[in-house]
Design a protein around this motif. Structure first.
Motif, PDB file in Angstrom:
ATOM      1  N   PRO A   1       0.677  -1.236   0.071  1.00  0.00           N
ATOM      2  CA  PRO A   1       0.056   0.023  -0.003  1.00  0.00           C
ATOM      3  C   PRO A   1       0.823   1.168  -0.147  1.00  0.00           C
ATOM      4  CG  PRO A   1      -0.556  -1.473   1.900  1.00  0.00           C
ATOM      5  CD  PRO A   1       0.626  -1.953   1.161  1.00  0.00           C
ATOM      6  N   LEU A   2       0.465   2.224  -0.928  1.00  0.00           N
ATOM      7  CA  LEU A   2       1.379   3.410  -1.116  1.00  0.00           C
ATOM      8  C   LEU A   2       1.354   4.124   0.404  1.00  0.00           C
ATOM      9  CD1 LEU A   2       0.922   4.787  -4.656  1.00  0.00           C
ATOM     10  CD2 LEU A   2       2.213   3.058  -3.672  1.00  0.00           C
TER      11      LEU A   2
ATOM     12  N   ALA B   1       4.396   5.532   2.274  1.00  0.00           N
ATOM     13  CA  ALA B   1       4.597   6.902   2.717  1.00  0.00           C
ATOM     14  C   ALA B   1       4.911   7.378   3.899  1.00  0.00           C
ATOM     15  CB  ALA B   1       3.183   7.945   2.274  1.00  0.00           C
ATOM     16  N   ALA B   2       4.250   6.277   4.779  1.00  0.00           N
ATOM     17  CA  ALA B   2       4.494   6.339   6.463  1.00  0.00           C
ATOM     18  C   ALA B   2       5.947   6.074   6.501  1.00  0.00           C
ATOM     19  CB  ALA B   2       3.567   5.500   7.112  1.00  0.00           C
TER      20      ALA B   2
ATOM     21  N   VAL C   1       4.276   9.278  -5.502  1.00  0.00           N
ATOM     22  CA  VAL C   1       3.491   9.510  -4.594  1.00  0.00           C
ATOM     23  C   VAL C   1       3.715  10.863  -3.758  1.00  0.00           C
ATOM     24  CG1 VAL C   1       4.845   8.050  -2.850  1.00  0.00           C
ATOM     25  CG2 VAL C   1       2.421   8.532  -2.572  1.00  0.00           C
ATOM     26  N   TYR C   2       2.800  11.609  -3.391  1.00  0.00           N
ATOM     27  CA  TYR C   2       2.920  13.109  -3.072  1.00  0.00           C
ATOM     28  C   TYR C   2       2.052  13.096  -1.567  1.00  0.00           C
ATOM     29  CZ  TYR C   2       4.862  14.295  -7.540  1.00  0.00           C
ATOM     30  OH  TYR C   2       5.742  14.441  -8.822  1.00  0.00           O
TER      31      TYR C   2
ATOM     32  N   ASP D   1      -3.899  14.265   2.149  1.00  0.00           N
ATOM     33  CA  ASP D   1      -4.321  12.977   1.421  1.00  0.00           C
ATOM     34  C   ASP D   1      -3.098  12.640   0.677  1.00  0.00           C
ATOM     35  OD1 ASP D   1      -6.774  12.355   2.066  1.00  0.00           O
ATOM     36  OD2 ASP D   1      -7.781  13.906   0.629  1.00  0.00           O
ATOM     37  N   LEU D   2      -3.012  11.540   0.329  1.00  0.00           N
ATOM     38  CA  LEU D   2      -1.611  11.109  -0.648  1.00  0.00           C
ATOM     39  C   LEU D   2      -2.446  11.089  -2.272  1.00  0.00           C
ATOM     40  CD1 LEU D   2      -0.377   8.082   1.184  1.00  0.00           C
ATOM     41  CD2 LEU D   2       0.393  10.577   1.024  1.00  0.00           C
TER      42      LEU D   2
END
Length: 471
Positions: free
Chosen positions: A51-52, A56-57, A335-336, A417-418
């Motif tokens: 999961p993106l 990201a985390a 991913v941002y 949000d991502l």
């Protein structure tokens, strides 16, 4: 009250480009734009089993996410479809040590165009004989290293360069450093202008690459190579541009290049064993793009060459191609994290929603440089909100700092949000910068539910390492 013809026809509505359609579900992915393992689970975008949101985390954002299975699968697809060709992965699209190893493991050759790219290739353990070296202004030290390392072919691009590499090769032969003349290919311009942005169409006459076929420069270059004992002429090299969706341009280019090939054989008595038709195969960045798959390309290009050689009465040379974007482009997404959402009222009352993210033109210059179009999706949750036409922009101090010019996102898109942008494997990391002293993002390879860093995120120490005054 909702306008009966939909939001786009309501008074004061903002209209996007004609090819962009309002989605029924703004959460849904368009499979052709994403790597093959990408899918959503209850709104969470998952790539390579990861999961993106979890990536990201762990690794923060922005980050490039590279789907290893997708990259390898596309590399194999080109290798298998073009089984009678030599397939060179164009490292300029994206290269790091790990990717170079994947290229070798999948049976591809590697094309480089700088001393730095050559260093990466050699450190990855690539057989130098399977490396091609491009570039329109190679220095003597660069050429000396390439020849000494045993690079399989050097693509020569000017008369001065032919003299340089000829002298270097002769010296190394005399010294016993190399045991055979250096293989070279002569880059020619076929006068074919690919249907693409003018900055990436490379076969028309008025540009920096290659020797013109039409004015006789290419024939003269071949004659020049033949007069130098340190060089071995492998063949002609042509490249008609980038982001090309059909083989029409290749057909015209092949006719002209093979015509020159035949003339050289007839008039100079030189048999060239190879011919390179270049790369430039396109990918789908948005729904307006419809690229051909490798099998279709191989079938059509093989027929073109067979037909031209038969018409000319010559044997078919060993062919090679150079896909880069078509392999790595769809295999990567970026991913941002959303920082601000700003509705801006325009003349006539239309509202444009600006969604600002924590990256921008420092990690994807293509929108600003080439007017490129991208897509994106909300990556961390499912939204029940209706779609709204948005513009995703970066955090840099430039009005042109746009990541995605037009895309439908859920109307409740919010800070935190991502957002994920597909198709960022080609040239985004390669052309990234430290503009505004931004730190370049990491590249995270994902496969079978595991993630590993193949290029780490830059630090401020990296940023200041070359700043003498900061020591």
């Amino acid at each position: 009250m909702t306008h009966e013809a939909g939001w786009a026809h309501a008074p004061g509505a903002l209209r996007g480009p004609g090819w962009l359609r309002e989605p029924t579900d703004p959460n849904a992915l368009v499979p052709s734009l994403w790597s093959r393992t990408a899918h959503k689970v209850e709104g969470d975008l998952v790539v390579g089993g990861m999961p993106l949101a979890d990536l990201a985390a762990e690794f923060n954002t922005p980050a490039y996410v590279l789907d290893e299975d997708d990259f390898r699968g596309r590399a194999r697809a080109f290798r298998d479809a073009f089984a009678d060709f030599d397939v060179y992965y164009a490292g300029k699209a994206f290269l790091c040590t790990e990717v170079a190893r994947w290229v070798a493991e999948e049976g591809l050759h590697l094309d480089v165009c700088s001393n730095g790219e050559l260093t990466v290739a050699l450190r990855a353990g690539i057989d130098p004989s399977r490396i091609g070296y491009h570039g329109n202004n190679k220095s003597v030290p660069e050429l000396r290293r390439a020849v000494a390392e045993g690079v399989g072919r050097i693509v020569v691009d000017s008369s001065a360069e032919i003299e340089r590499v000829g002298q270097v090769a002769a010296e190394l032969l005399a010294a016993g450093t190399i045991s055979a003349p250096q293989g070279v290919m002569v880059r020619v311009t076929a006068g074919v202008e690919a249907h693409t942005h003018e900055f990436i169409a490379t076969a028309h006459e008025d540009q920096k690459f290659g020797f013109s076929i039409s004015n006789g420069d290419a024939f003269a270059a071949v004659r020049q190579v033949g007069g130098l004992s340190g060089l071995r002429l492998l063949g002609l090299h042509s490249h008609i541009g980038s982001q090309i969706f059909d083989t029409a341009g290749f057909e015209v280019a092949a006719r002209r290049v093979l015509g020159l090939h035949a003339r050289i054989s007839s008039e100079l008595g030189v048999t060239m064993p190879e011919c390179d038709l270049g790369g430039g195969f396109g990918i789908a960045y948005t729904t307006q793009d419809d690229p051909s798959d490798p099998a279709q390309l191989a079938t059509e290009m093989t027929k073109i060459v067979e037909h031209e050689c038969r018409a000319l009465g010559i044997e078919e040379p060993r062919l090679s191609i150079e896909p880069g974007r078509a392999i790595v482009g769809p295999a990567m997404c970026t991913v941002y994290t959303v920082g601000t959402v700003k509705p801006v009222t325009l003349d006539g009352g239309a509202v444009r929603t600006y969604v600002s993210v924590d990256g921008g033109m420092s990690d994807n210059i293509r929108t600003a440089l080439y007017d490129a179009d991208y897509s994106c999706t909300l990556a961390n949750r499912h939204s029940a909100a209706p779609p709204v036409l948005a513009r995703v922009v970066g955090k840099h101090c430039e009005a042109g700092d746009i990541v995605v010019r037009d895309e439908f996102l859920p109307a409740d898109i919010a800070p935190g949000d991502l957002i994920a942008v597909p198709g960022t494997g080609a040239y985004c990391r390669s052309m990234s910068s430290n503009y505004n002293h931004a730190l370049r993002p990491p590249v995270i390879a994902v496969r079978d539910g595991a993630a590993r860093v193949v290029i780490r995120r830059e630090t401020e120490d990296d940023l200041l390492a070359t700043d003498v005054g900061a020591r």
